[in-house]
Design an enzyme around this catalytic site. Structure first.
Site, PDB file in Angstrom:
ATOM      1  N   SER A 112      11.361  -2.994  -7.579  1.00  0.00           N
ATOM      2  CA  SER A 112      11.780  -3.598  -6.313  1.00  0.00           C
ATOM      3  C   SER A 112      13.235  -4.081  -6.456  1.00  0.00           C
ATOM      4  O   SER A 112      14.084  -3.306  -6.867  1.00  0.00           O
ATOM      5  CB  SER A 112      10.831  -4.724  -5.921  1.00  0.00           C
ATOM      6  OG  SER A 112      11.060  -5.108  -4.598  1.00  0.00           O
ATOM      7  N   ASP A 145       4.767   3.723  -0.604  1.00  0.00           N
ATOM      8  CA  ASP A 145       5.386   2.396  -0.586  1.00  0.00           C
ATOM      9  C   ASP A 145       5.700   1.992   0.856  1.00  0.00           C
ATOM     10  O   ASP A 145       6.441   2.686   1.542  1.00  0.00           O
ATOM     11  CB  ASP A 145       6.680   2.449  -1.428  1.00  0.00           C
ATOM     12  CG  ASP A 145       7.307   1.084  -1.650  1.00  0.00           C
ATOM     13  OD1 ASP A 145       7.242   0.241  -0.740  1.00  0.00           O
ATOM     14  OD2 ASP A 145       7.881   0.872  -2.733  1.00  0.00           O
ATOM     15  N   HIS A 150       3.965  -0.570  -3.064  1.00  0.00           N
ATOM     16  CA  HIS A 150       5.234  -1.112  -3.539  1.00  0.00           C
ATOM     17  C   HIS A 150       5.048  -1.756  -4.913  1.00  0.00           C
ATOM     18  O   HIS A 150       4.472  -2.824  -5.028  1.00  0.00           O
ATOM     19  CB  HIS A 150       5.788  -2.130  -2.551  1.00  0.00           C
ATOM     20  CG  HIS A 150       7.165  -2.605  -2.909  1.00  0.00           C
ATOM     21  ND1 HIS A 150       8.225  -1.740  -3.065  1.00  0.00           N
ATOM     22  CD2 HIS A 150       7.656  -3.838  -3.165  1.00  0.00           C
ATOM     23  CE1 HIS A 150       9.303  -2.431  -3.395  1.00  0.00           C
ATOM     24  NE2 HIS A 150       8.986  -3.695  -3.463  1.00  0.00           N
TER      25      HIS A 150
END
Ligand SMILES: *[C@@H]1O[C@H](CO)[C@@H](O)[C@H](O)[C@H]1NC(C)=O
Ligand SMILES: *[C@@H]1O[C@H](CO)[C@@H](O)[C@H](O)[C@H]1NC(C)=O
Ligand SMILES: *[C@@H]1O[C@H](CO)[C@@H](O)[C@H](O)[C@H]1NC(C)=O
Ligand SMILES: *[C@@H]1O[C@H](CO)[C@@H](O)[C@H](O)[C@H]1NC(C)=O
Ligand SMILES: *[C@@H]1O[C@H](CO)[C@@H](O)[C@H](O)[C@H]1NC(C)=O
Ligand SMILES: *[C@@H]1O[C@H](CO)[C@@H](O)[C@H](O)[C@H]1NC(C)=O
Ligand SMILES: *[C@@H]1O[C@H](CO)[C@@H](O)[C@H](O)[C@H]1NC(C)=O
Ligand SMILES: *[C@@H]1O[C@H](CO)[C@@H](O)[C@H](O)[C@H]1NC(C)=O
Ligand SMILES: *[C@@H]1O[C@H](CO)[C@@H](O)[C@H](O)[C@H]1NC(C)=O
Ligand SMILES: CC(=O)N[C@H]1CO[C@H](CO)[C@@H](O)[C@@H]1O
Length: 592
Positions: free
Chosen positions: A205, A458, A504
């Site tokens: 991320s 994601d 994610h």
């Protein structure tokens, strides 16, 4: 006789080690191991700031279960020397605090490890490398990042950007922490000043973006970088979070969350078999995109019971409730509407100008439509706009330069407005947050290895965003070579993997697919033993295939089951690759 001498020598060495940890973990020793002013250009260490303490795993309580990140939990099993030290930038009179965790000498394996953070936070934990025999480090970036998130300090006040914090968060703080840390590591363990210290980065991320920032800006410092779902191309990425709300407003339809959930579920179900195995996982979202018509879902019934829901969101500002908001949802019982499908299609299709020029890519079809979640108004008994604060805060603070945590409304906001916001953010933070420089020559030339991965479903950072960067690097660095030759050249040091079904930076509750578990082992083997991977080891963690190992295909190859009882094959598919390939004519500047 010879054997006995060896044993004695070993015994002596281990006694020396045992005795020496306390000697090494001493203020005077650490001060003497600091790089001298002038050795690291622009960095003046402050010896008087050094603190040291030995953290004894056995005598310390283990961290509470579920404590954030999981990485910190590892410290419980290792003794380490906890060092803090500050530096100032030459002539600047600022102060940046660093902290390091040094393993006991007998555990030290000549490694240095940097962990990525997430949201607007750098990692504040220095202990992530201990399990690999690595010294680890963390930085307060000069804005007390151990207590503040960057978005809290980005503005001094309305209209006034804190550029120091912006550049430090963008890339500089981690690069400097690593430079100081490697020098200090050599001094701490008494190695030569040019001794090799294998240096790793691992994050996902924003941590993935941070990893890319290091590859792009401090390439010579790192031997191995593992970057997951990088939140880079920062301006486009953050404004993208507002696209679903603008699509709802433009189409004047605010779908009940249950309708969107049904659309996603029905898409997963419809596309699951396209990869050759019906296992609840869409391993080929490209085939889904090319072959599945969302409109076939119209009319399907949905039902969700009433609940006080905690919506995950991807809110990452500290002033907002971290990661979750609770709201009441009444029972939702209906059928999927044409309007609901139009909203989903507008979102998956990505942002275009009113003149129909593409501005950005979007989440892969089958990704959850998290940012499209509406809120229930019990007074009017209707569903209303809810602007995700991830995107809303980016617009208010970074684009409008107003010290507000979210957009209050979308009055007069159109698709063109989103493009303008992206343009402003891209230009303003081109050299700090954007993090898409595609020329990685210094990293490559110094032998660095980059392992890049991204969950294909994601819902926060689109998987295609990573594909686009890989393509940018390939064309900028190997533009004169054929696709096949350039792919092979790139794969020698930069490999990219899509993780089928994954969300994610983790597995996906809607698709029980594989996820990589031992990336660091793979990277260490690549860097230190020259074992170049060609597939990525991943394990299915739930569902009917729990425990199955899937060796993921390296991009641009894609998985395909020819026979569902075998493992999938990795195939080349031009149409598929084309469906992942974008240009962005809405911008006159190149968007890497
Ligand atoms: C390095 O410079 C700083 C000021 O810039 C000073 O405070 C510090 O004592 C110097 N360190 C050494 C080892 O001389
Ligand atoms: C850890 O152990 C060392 C040596 O026994 C001792 O000097 C030190 O105070 C201990 N540190 C902590 C934090 O308990
Ligand atoms: C490490 O040292 C710093 C500075 O003294 C202290 O604030 C921190 O709590 C220490 N960490 C551990 C795990 O002992
Ligand atoms: C979607 O699927 C998940 C499980 O895969 C289920 O928990 C959820 O209730 C479904 N939602 C709808 C609206 O069908
Ligand atoms: C939601 O919370 C309210 C207030 O706490 C409570 O009255 C209600 O029963 C809850 N509803 C559900 C479905 O849990
Ligand atoms: C949902 O609505 C349909 C049609 O009105 C009805 O037949 C069904 O029983 C309802 N389902 C629930 C769980 O209330
Ligand atoms: C702002 O963000 C919060 C989430 O932190 C959200 O609940 C709220 O609805 C947003 N505000 C608006 C006006 O959409
Ligand atoms: C900053 O601008 C916002 C929006 O105009 C305003 O609400 C706020 O009061 C301003 N803050 C200061 C300190 O002037
Ligand atoms: C794949 O990862 C699993 C889980 O970490 C590990 O047990 C297994 O040995 C790995 N296999 C290979 C081939 O690396
Ligand atoms: C320039 C423009 O279109 N302004 C409009 C913004 O939205 C308000 C209502 O929310 C209109 O009254 C304005 O005309």
């Amino acid at each position: 006789m010879r054997q006995r001498n060896t044993l004695l020598a070993l015994a002596a060495a281990s006694t020396a080690n045992a005795a020496s940890f306390a000697d090494l973990c001493a203020t005077a020793h650490v001060r003497s191991a600091l790089p001298l002013n002038g050795t690291l250009l622009g960095i003046d260490l402050l010896p008087s700031s050094v603190t040291v303490s030995i953290y004894n795993a056995s005598s310390s309580p283990s961290p509470s279960p579920g404590s954030s990140g999981g990485i910190g939990a590892r410290s419980a099993s290792y003794n380490y020397c906890n060092v803090t030290v500050a530096y100032t930038h030459t002539g600047k009179d600022d102060k940046v605090v660093l902290k390091y965790a040094f393993p006991e000498p007998s555990n030290f394996k000549n490694r240095f490890y940097v962990a990525g953070g997430g949201g607007f936070s750098l990692s504040s934990d220095a202990t992530g490398g201990l399990e690999y025999g690595a010294v680890g480090g963390a930085t307060d970036a000069g804005y007390d990042a151990f207590s503040n998130t960057y978005d809290e300090v980005v503005l001094y006040g309305n209209g006034s950007i804190n550029w120091d914090a912006t550049h430090m968060f963008g890339y500089q703080a981690l690069g400097e922490m690593t430079q100081v840390g490697k020098a200090l590591t050599r001094g701490f363990y008494g190695r030569d000043s040019d001794a090799k210290v294998y240096t790793y980065f691992e994050g996902c991320s924003d941590g993935g973006r941070e990893g890319m920032s290091q590859v792009q800006r401090w390439g010579e410092e790192y031997d191995g970088v593992i970057a997951g779902a990088p939140a880079f191309r920062f301006a486009q990425q953050q404004v993208l979070h507002v696209l679903p709300s603008v699509a709802e407003q433009t189409l004047d339809y605010y779908p009940p969350p249950c309708e969107l959930a049904k659309i996603v579920n029905a898409t997963v179900e419809g596309c699951d078999p396209l990869d050759g195995r019906t296992d609840g996982v869409v391993s080929r979202t490209d085939l889904c995109k090319l072959n599945f018509d969302l409109k076939t879902i119209i009319g399907e019934p949905y039902y969700c019971a009433a609940q006080n829901s905690t919506s995950l969101g991807f809110g990452f500002s500290k002033r907002q409730v971290q990661g979750s908001t609770t709201s009441y949802q009444p029972a939702q019982n209906g059928t999927v509407t044409a309007e609901g499908i139009a909203v989903a299609e507008a979102i998956y299709n990505g942002l275009h100008t009113s003149g129909n020029q593409r501005a950005y890519l979007s989440w892969q079809v089958t990704s959850e439509l998290s940012d499209a979640t509406t809120t229930y108004n019990s007074n009017t008994d209707s569903w209303e706009l809810s602007i995700p604060s991830t995107g809303g805060e980016y617009v208010t603070k970074f684009v409008q330069l107003l010290d507000l945590d979210n957009l209050s409304d979308l009055n007069n906001v159109t698709y063109d407005t989103l493009v303008e916001w992206m343009q402003t953010g891209m230009v303003r933070y081109m050299d700090s947050l954007q993090t898409t420089l595609p020329d990685l020559t210094p990293f490559q030339v110094s032998g660095g290895k980059l392992l890049h991965y991204h969950g294909e479903s994601d819902p926060s950072v689109p998987a295609a965003s990573s594909v686009h960067y890989w393509q940018s690097v390939r064309s900028i660095m190997y533009g004169d070579l054929s696709p096949k030759v350039s792919q092979e050249a790139l794969a020698d040091w930069y490999q990219f993997y899509l993780v089928p079904g994954a969300a994610h930076c983790g597995a996906n509750s809607l698709q029980p697919g594989p996820y990589p578990q031992n990336n660091m082992e793979i990277m260490i083997d690549w860097v230190e033993n020259g074992v170049k991977p060609s597939r990525l080891n991943a394990t299915v963690s739930s569902g009917d295939y729990e425990g199955e190992t899937q060796m993921l295909c390296q991009w641009p190859e894609r998985p395909l089951w020819k026979d569902s009882s075998d493992a999938f094959e990795c195939v080349s598919d031009k149409e598929s690759v084309k469906s992942w390939t974008y240009t962005f004519p809405a911008f006159k500047l190149p968007v890497y």
